[in-house]
Design an enzyme around this catalytic site. Structure first.
Site, mmCIF file in Angstrom:
data_model
loop_
_atom_site.group_PDB
_atom_site.id
_atom_site.type_symbol
_atom_site.label_atom_id
_atom_site.label_comp_id
_atom_site.label_asym_id
_atom_site.label_seq_id
_atom_site.Cartn_x
_atom_site.Cartn_y
_atom_site.Cartn_z
ATOM 1 C CB SER A 405 7.812 1.814 0.673
ATOM 2 O OG SER A 405 6.459 1.984 0.510
ATOM 3 C CG HIS A 426 8.263 1.171 -4.883
ATOM 4 N ND1 HIS A 426 9.070 1.952 -4.870
ATOM 5 C CD2 HIS A 426 7.392 1.403 -4.076
ATOM 6 C CE1 HIS A 426 8.735 2.821 -3.804
ATOM 7 N NE2 HIS A 426 7.807 2.354 -3.579
ATOM 8 C CD GLU A 438 12.402 2.164 -7.108
ATOM 9 O OE1 GLU A 438 13.514 2.845 -6.714
ATOM 10 O OE2 GLU A 438 12.011 1.458 -6.068
ATOM 11 C CG ASN A 476 11.248 4.795 -0.926
ATOM 12 O OD1 ASN A 476 11.127 6.077 -1.271
ATOM 13 N ND2 ASN A 476 10.141 4.207 -0.918
HETATM 14 P P1 NAI Z 1 -3.052 2.374 3.331
HETATM 15 O O1 NAI Z 1 -2.986 2.304 4.580
HETATM 16 O O2 NAI Z 1 -3.559 3.575 2.736
HETATM 17 O O3 NAI Z 1 -3.787 0.992 2.525
HETATM 18 C C1 NAI Z 1 -3.519 -0.210 3.063
HETATM 19 C C2 NAI Z 1 -4.882 -0.937 2.754
HETATM 20 O O4 NAI Z 1 -4.610 -2.273 2.627
HETATM 21 C C3 NAI Z 1 -6.027 -0.677 3.491
HETATM 22 O O5 NAI Z 1 -7.182 -0.044 2.856
HETATM 23 C C4 NAI Z 1 -6.376 -1.908 4.249
HETATM 24 O O6 NAI Z 1 -7.675 -2.021 4.436
HETATM 25 C C5 NAI Z 1 -5.923 -2.950 3.583
HETATM 26 N N1 NAI Z 1 -5.251 -4.009 3.966
HETATM 27 C C6 NAI Z 1 -4.528 -4.156 5.014
HETATM 28 N N2 NAI Z 1 -4.192 -5.355 5.319
HETATM 29 C C7 NAI Z 1 -5.019 -6.192 4.297
HETATM 30 C C8 NAI Z 1 -5.244 -7.747 4.408
HETATM 31 N N3 NAI Z 1 -4.710 -8.472 4.920
HETATM 32 N N4 NAI Z 1 -5.976 -7.778 3.239
HETATM 33 C C9 NAI Z 1 -6.388 -6.928 2.352
HETATM 34 N N5 NAI Z 1 -6.442 -5.638 2.433
HETATM 35 C C10 NAI Z 1 -5.590 -5.405 3.603
HETATM 36 O O7 NAI Z 1 -1.443 2.369 2.700
HETATM 37 P P2 NAI Z 1 -0.739 2.644 1.526
HETATM 38 O O8 NAI Z 1 -0.182 4.040 1.803
HETATM 39 O O9 NAI Z 1 -1.833 2.550 0.156
HETATM 40 O O10 NAI Z 1 0.467 1.548 1.327
HETATM 41 C C11 NAI Z 1 0.364 0.281 0.720
HETATM 42 C C12 NAI Z 1 1.426 -0.203 0.469
HETATM 43 O O11 NAI Z 1 2.261 0.430 -0.527
HETATM 44 C C13 NAI Z 1 2.589 -0.391 1.656
HETATM 45 O O12 NAI Z 1 3.321 -1.372 1.400
HETATM 46 C C14 NAI Z 1 3.648 0.925 1.233
HETATM 47 O O13 NAI Z 1 4.813 0.846 2.005
HETATM 48 C C15 NAI Z 1 3.312 0.901 -0.204
HETATM 49 N N6 NAI Z 1 3.834 2.248 -0.710
HETATM 50 C C16 NAI Z 1 3.233 3.559 -0.296
HETATM 51 C C17 NAI Z 1 3.270 4.545 -1.046
HETATM 52 C C18 NAI Z 1 2.690 5.841 -0.537
HETATM 53 O O14 NAI Z 1 3.220 6.844 -0.989
HETATM 54 N N7 NAI Z 1 1.751 5.806 0.495
HETATM 55 C C19 NAI Z 1 4.063 4.594 -2.147
HETATM 56 C C20 NAI Z 1 4.700 3.498 -2.538
HETATM 57 C C21 NAI Z 1 4.571 2.218 -1.997
#
Ligand code: NAI
Length: 695
Positions: A405, A426, A438, A476
């Site tokens: 993000s 993104h 994006e 963002n």
């Molecule tokens: P989340 O915490 O829901 O999911 C992250 C997942 O990645 C978890 O299931 C975790 O087990 C897994 N994970 C962590 N480290 C890992 C690794 N080394 N290898 C494999 N799996 C791993 O987080 P979320 O919200 O899905 O965000 C993920 C990314 O997307 C972040 O970079 C966030 O900034 C970005 N993002 C989030 C948005 C949102 O609205 N939540 C919108 C757009 C982008």
């Protein structure tokens, strides 16, 4: 006859074919040709005339190339009247998308037949106008007021089956439009079916139109075109047909003059312009047939769902068997939703949740992926670790994408030996629903990697906007600025609820504090803590949000945030007032009153100012790219065209002078964007920059 209309006879029937690819839009030549064709049919002594479209569709609406230009004769209302008053029996055979003026032509016919796959509708309100060629007068006479209000104020596309049930079309039959139309017309002639002009049908029963007007305005969050359409329908009940047409025309013309119309037309063209990248004209996208996703949390699961629905096999890598199991659960949940809503059938569901989706914990399984997209925790070290592993295992030419993000994609790319393959893709949450993507281009991203991002967006049925690397990219980064303006106003005296109400009144579905509660207050809190060390000392800290988080109030996920979620609709959380008061005491702030207009003004000015910086810094290529991001990803009211179109219409000099006035109290936050100052000095607008960039 004009080249776009072909006229033939088949026995007693004049066959009028519209051939104006791609969608038989009702440009001047088509309109004139239709009038000439019906005149010829009459002169020829034909008993009936059949109108149908060649190629993809019955006319799908007006010709967008004529938008914003003086209308050319013959006008569509006159064409419709000419068809409807002809002594010849007129039949329309519909296929494809018979929308807007296309449906109005059909309504001016005596009988309508359609193929099962055809869609009909009057979507004019969606581009800021209303049906202007008799749609609001004929449809209510045909199907009644309630149905007409639904069809016209929603602008929705209606399947042939539903249109038949509603009485909009008379018959549904499979086959080529020419063939089904011809046999239907023959049958009508054989049974001596009478002419059936809608204008001669009785006026429909009226309803409480003031209530319907208010309801349309409320539903459209302040957009006026649906409400004007209600007045048009009212005229069908209250006025003789010809006078009703005149009233419809007046309302239509009044809408043409509005800023809302300009905003919606801008949005329409901007969404098409974002995908045109001159520098990629001769660059081919890489082949992508298989996709891997790393991390199956909220975003990873949504992204995987999105690729599965677009037909890609997906391998998803998680940290552990348990996490992989949970990720599968999320994806299955998303797909069951799609199944329930009829977006996919059971067979597709079984395939997408079965052979098309593989879960793994081993990087070995990513060797063959054409594209890998990472959605792990928002942590630079974790992301760099993932990318160095990908670098070691992925085949040459694989695109390595991150869904970060905010983080610096150049630093992520540095973790690999192949920065040319690294790009930001993104997505927005929920990723399988939101249409915006994006495409973030880092310093060394290769052009064909960028082209691949854009090509993928198309296959995912998303709109891609090119962005450069900075903290938060386009959307963002701008969000952080207007969000901060809202936090400042809370510290200075407004309540979060005043602000949410003011922003909803502007046309957003939700105010910023409702959005924070939905997204989770802890996310921004974590980002603030991460940045604390590098924060400029002049920056005001959103102490209220920090204290809410310290008290464990994270928003909807904890049942409490700015609002309480134990009842519907959620109520303001009484604890928040105390937190705000104590934050003001800590900072020595004496609260003052904020009017709704001031709240809106500060919020919008902060948004426009940061957006101008984003364009000035080259993060967005044109103002219209920013507009599309805010419209599609952040709920900016479409009828206002996006923040920079809104700014143009509102007047840039006044916006700059307001920003300068706000800067009296906070010079750091309200430093005017150099691009805004330049445009004001030169007497130009943001839209001038769009045009300069070949919009
Ligand atoms: P989340 O915490 O829901 O999911 C992250 C997942 O990645 C978890 O299931 C975790 O087990 C897994 N994970 C962590 N480290 C890992 C690794 N080394 N290898 C494999 N799996 C791993 O987080 P979320 O919200 O899905 O965000 C993920 C990314 O997307 C972040 O970079 C966030 O900034 C970005 N993002 C989030 C948005 C949102 O609205 N939540 C919108 C757009 C982008």
């Amino acid at each position: 006859m004009t080249g776009v209309i072909r006229y033939n006879r088949d026995g007693d029937i004049a066959m009028i074919a519209i051939d104006n690819p791609p969608v038989n839009a009702l440009g001047q030549a088509v309109r004139q040709g239709l009038v000439e064709a019906v005149e010829k049919a009459e002169a020829d002594g034909a008993r009936a005339a059949l109108i149908y479209g060649e190629g993809r569709s019955f006319p799908a609406g007006a010709d967008i190339r004529e938008f914003g230009k003086p209308p050319l004769e013959p006008w569509l209302p006159d064409v419709c009247n000419r068809l409807e008053t002809s002594p010849v029996l007129v039949v329309s055979a519909l296929h494809g998308t018979a929308l807007g003026g296309g449906l109005e032509i059909a309504l001016a016919s005596d009988y309508r037949i359609a193929t099962p796959a055809a869609k009909v509708g009057l979507p004019e309100v969606l581009i800021g106008v209303m049906p202007g060629a008799g749609g609001t007068q004929r449809l209510p006479r045909l199907v009644g007021v309630e149905t007409s209000i639904d069809v016209i104020t929603s602008g929705r596309q209606i399947s042939a089956g539903e249109a038949f049930d509603l009485g909009i079309i008379d018959r549904v039959e499979d086959g080529a439009p020419r063939d089904i139309g011809l046999s239907y017309t023959r049958a009508l002639l054989a049974e001596n079916a009478p002419r059936r002009p809608i204008r001669e049908m009785p006026a429909p029963q009226p309803i409480d139109f003031d209530a319907a007007y208010d309801s349309a305005l409320r539903k459209a969050r302040g957009q006026i075109s649906p409400a004007y359409a209600v007045r048009g329908i009212q005229a069908a009940c209250e006025l003789p047909f010809e006078e009703g047409l005149t009233r419809e025309r007046e309302l239509f013309r009044a809408l043409l003059e509005t800023d809302q119309r300009q905003g919606l037309i801008h949005a329409f063209f901007a969404e098409r312009a974002v995908g045109v990248l001159a520098e990629l004209k001769d660059t081919n996208a890489r082949d992508v047939n298989s996709v891997a996703v790393i991390g199956g949390g909220t975003m990873g699961a949504g992204i995987a769902t999105s690729f599965l629905l677009a037909g890609f096999p997906v391998t998803l890598l998680e940290m552990s068997e348990d996490a992989a199991h949970a990720a599968r659960g999320r994806i299955t949940g998303n797909l069951s939703g799609a199944l329930k809503r009829g977006k996919i059938d059971q067979k597709t569901y079984d395939r997408l949740t079965g052979p098309a989706l593989a879960l793994t914990t081993s990087y070995d399984d990513l060797r063959e992926a054409d594209l890998v997209i990472e959605a792990v925790f928002e942590d630079m070290n974790v992301k760099r670790d993932v990318f160095s592993r990908l670098d070691a295992i992925c085949k040459p030419g694989a695109v390595l994408a991150t869904n970060t993000s905010y983080l610096d994609i150049n630093k992520i790319a540095d973790a690999t030996q192949r920065p040319e393959d690294v790009i930001g893709l993104h997505f927005f949450s929920p990723a399988h629903v939101m249409k915006l993507l994006e495409v973030v281009v880092a310093d060394r991203t290769a052009p064909d990697t960028v082209a691949t991002g854009f090509a993928l967006a198309k296959r995912l049925k998303k709109t891609a906007v090119r962005a450069g690397v900075c903290d938060g990219f386009i959307g963002n980064r701008i969000l952080a600025a207007y969000r901060a303006a809202a936090d400042h106003m809370v510290l200075d005296g407004a309540t979060p609820y005043d602000i949410d109400a003011a922003i909803r009144e502007f046309g957003f579905a939700m105010g910023p504090f409702q959005v924070s509660d939905l997204a989770g207050l802890d996310i921004a809190w974590a980002a603030r803590k991460r940045r604390a060390a590098t924060r400029d000392p002049r920056e005001r800290v959103p102490l209220v949000a920090d204290r809410l988080c310290e008290a464990g109030l994270f928003g909807q996920k904890t049942g409490q945030g700015y609002y309480l979620y134990n009842e519907t609709p959620p109520k303001p959380n009484p604890e928040v007032a105390g937190i705000i008061e104590s934050a003001r005491e800590t900072l020595g702030i004496k609260p003052r009153a904020f009017s709704r207009p001031e709240i809106q003004r500060r919020y919008l000015c902060a948004m426009v100012n940061e957006a101008a910086k984003v364009v000035g810094d080259g993060i967005a290529r044109r103002p219209l790219d920013v507009d599309v991001v805010l419209l599609m990803g952040y709920g900016f009211p479409r009828y206002r065209g996006g923040p920079l179109k809104w700014a143009d219409m509102d007047g840039l000099p006044k916006i700059l002078s307001d920003i300068t006035a706000y800067a009296q109290d906070d010079r750091y936050f309200w430093s005017p964007a150099p691009l805004l100052e330049q445009l004001v000095a030169e007497g130009r607008t943001f839209d001038d920059l769009n045009k300069g960039a070949g919009k």
